[in-house]
Design an enzyme around this catalytic site. Sequence first.
Site, PDB file in Angstrom:
ATOM      1  N   GLY A   1      24.844  40.090   7.711  1.00 25.82           N
ATOM      2  CA  GLY A   1      26.039  40.595   7.038  1.00 25.82           C
ATOM      3  C   GLY A   1      25.687  41.532   5.909  1.00 25.82           C
ATOM      4  O   GLY A   1      25.124  41.097   4.897  1.00 25.82           O
TER       5      GLY A   1
ATOM      6  N   GLY B   1      27.889  43.345   4.132  1.00 30.47           N
ATOM      7  CA  GLY B   1      29.157  43.670   3.493  1.00 30.47           C
ATOM      8  C   GLY B   1      29.010  43.762   1.994  1.00 30.47           C
ATOM      9  O   GLY B   1      27.962  44.156   1.463  1.00 30.47           O
ATOM     10  N   LYS B   2      30.067  43.350   1.288  1.00 34.94           N
ATOM     11  CA  LYS B   2      30.113  43.524  -0.160  1.00 34.94           C
ATOM     12  C   LYS B   2      28.929  42.871  -0.868  1.00 34.94           C
ATOM     13  O   LYS B   2      28.334  43.447  -1.775  1.00 34.94           O
ATOM     14  CB  LYS B   2      31.436  42.963  -0.704  1.00 34.94           C
ATOM     15  CG  LYS B   2      32.663  43.754  -0.285  1.00 34.94           C
ATOM     16  CD  LYS B   2      33.906  43.319  -1.010  1.00 34.94           C
ATOM     17  CE  LYS B   2      34.455  42.006  -0.529  1.00 34.94           C
ATOM     18  NZ  LYS B   2      35.760  41.659  -1.124  1.00 34.94           N
ATOM     19  N   VAL B   3      28.564  41.665  -0.460  1.00 36.38           N
ATOM     20  CA  VAL B   3      27.469  40.950  -1.116  1.00 36.38           C
ATOM     21  C   VAL B   3      26.120  41.298  -0.495  1.00 36.38           C
ATOM     22  O   VAL B   3      25.132  41.507  -1.193  1.00 36.38           O
ATOM     23  CB  VAL B   3      27.704  39.427  -1.050  1.00 36.38           C
ATOM     24  CG1 VAL B   3      26.531  38.679  -1.681  1.00 36.38           C
ATOM     25  CG2 VAL B   3      29.004  39.060  -1.761  1.00 36.38           C
ATOM     26  N   GLY B   4      26.077  41.357   0.826  1.00 38.88           N
ATOM     27  CA  GLY B   4      24.824  41.615   1.525  1.00 38.88           C
ATOM     28  C   GLY B   4      24.138  42.897   1.089  1.00 38.88           C
ATOM     29  O   GLY B   4      22.900  42.970   1.034  1.00 38.88           O
TER      30      GLY B   4
ATOM     31  N   LYS C   1      42.031  27.289  -3.753  1.00 44.81           N
ATOM     32  CA  LYS C   1      41.876  28.439  -2.877  1.00 44.81           C
ATOM     33  C   LYS C   1      43.238  28.725  -2.260  1.00 44.81           C
ATOM     34  O   LYS C   1      44.107  27.857  -2.205  1.00 44.81           O
ATOM     35  CB  LYS C   1      40.866  28.143  -1.759  1.00 44.81           C
ATOM     36  CG  LYS C   1      40.226  29.375  -1.145  1.00 44.81           C
ATOM     37  CD  LYS C   1      39.094  29.911  -2.000  1.00 44.81           C
ATOM     38  CE  LYS C   1      38.346  31.036  -1.292  1.00 44.81           C
ATOM     39  NZ  LYS C   1      37.161  31.470  -2.040  1.00 44.81           N
TER      40      LYS C   1
END
Length: 360
Positions: A183, A185-188, A83
């Site tokens: 959340g 966002g992008k995934v939620g 990472k």
Amino acid sequence: MSVFASTDDPVSTGHEQVVFCQDKQSGLKAIIGIYSTALGPALGGTRFYPYASEADALADVLDLSRGMAYKNALANLDLGGGKAVIWGDPEQIKSEALLRAYGRFVESLNGRYYTACDVGTYVADMDVIARETRFVTGRSVEHGGAGDSSILTAWGVFQGMRAAAEHVWGSPTLAGRRVGVAGLGKVGKYLTAHLLDDGAEVVATDVSQRAQEWARTTHPQVTLVDDTAALVTSDIDVYAPCALGGALNDDTVPVLRAKVVTGAANNQLAHPGIEKVLADRGILYTPDYVVNAGGVIQVADEIDGFNFDRAKLRATRIFDTTRQILRLADDEGVPPAVAADRLAERRMAEVGRLRAIHLR
């Protein structure tokens, strides 16, 4: 441009290599953590975030890179775990020069680490980084990449949630269940759509007004609550943390009403021991690095030339992996997080040792 520190200190961190990178002219300060290359080159995204201190940035990259090693092992990928973090506010300092400088540091590792998107970095950023390095995934479709990895991340989380539902309620569906999504966002967003299609009732929250407005407009049947504190104390069957880590902590776990926790956020357990508190309360926790592996499966597929159907099939198998871990946990009398760790460590040891067989 300079590497101002590098350390091999497996005794203290368990990592193979940690590299600190700096380019003063562009403002780049980055840390690349390589936890393990036992199964292959380390793969993991780059997080761009305004940490309060370098110590906070280092702690995050060490936790995240270790998690990636376990995630990639359980996703049945021939890839290790790594990472990177870029320390700074992406809204203030992100630039072509900074991203390309970072790309040169990735290239300098000569394939030991492949990068991809994470919090604060996007597909367009990967295209810029790729102008300086071969070792980048999560690129745009126009440049031969997979595009938005959130698509299969959400699909994998949904598969893990189905396996948890089967384990707790006897059927691999969320139909008729009340799921709390923290959340949007992008995934939620994608996860919410899968849940609604499956017949679930969704309760959600997000700090962003834009995200809340998206939910009201796109899925008016979703119930919005003020914050995460209100969500975890709601009458929900499943809790899905899909924002930043540490969602399962000493404040949330004692009041959590859900019977299942399955979400997309990384590092959901705030500290060791929380998994036992969950188990003692009768709450089934599906380890985040198991169920959110769809994204890394998607970007990993780019290395051999991306094929969406092939990648989605691999992400669908998260259902089987989650089921295997939950059964192993029951058989061994341990929390699922412990069972998952054992399974990942077994694969890294058993398959990783084959690298000792030298090829000409």
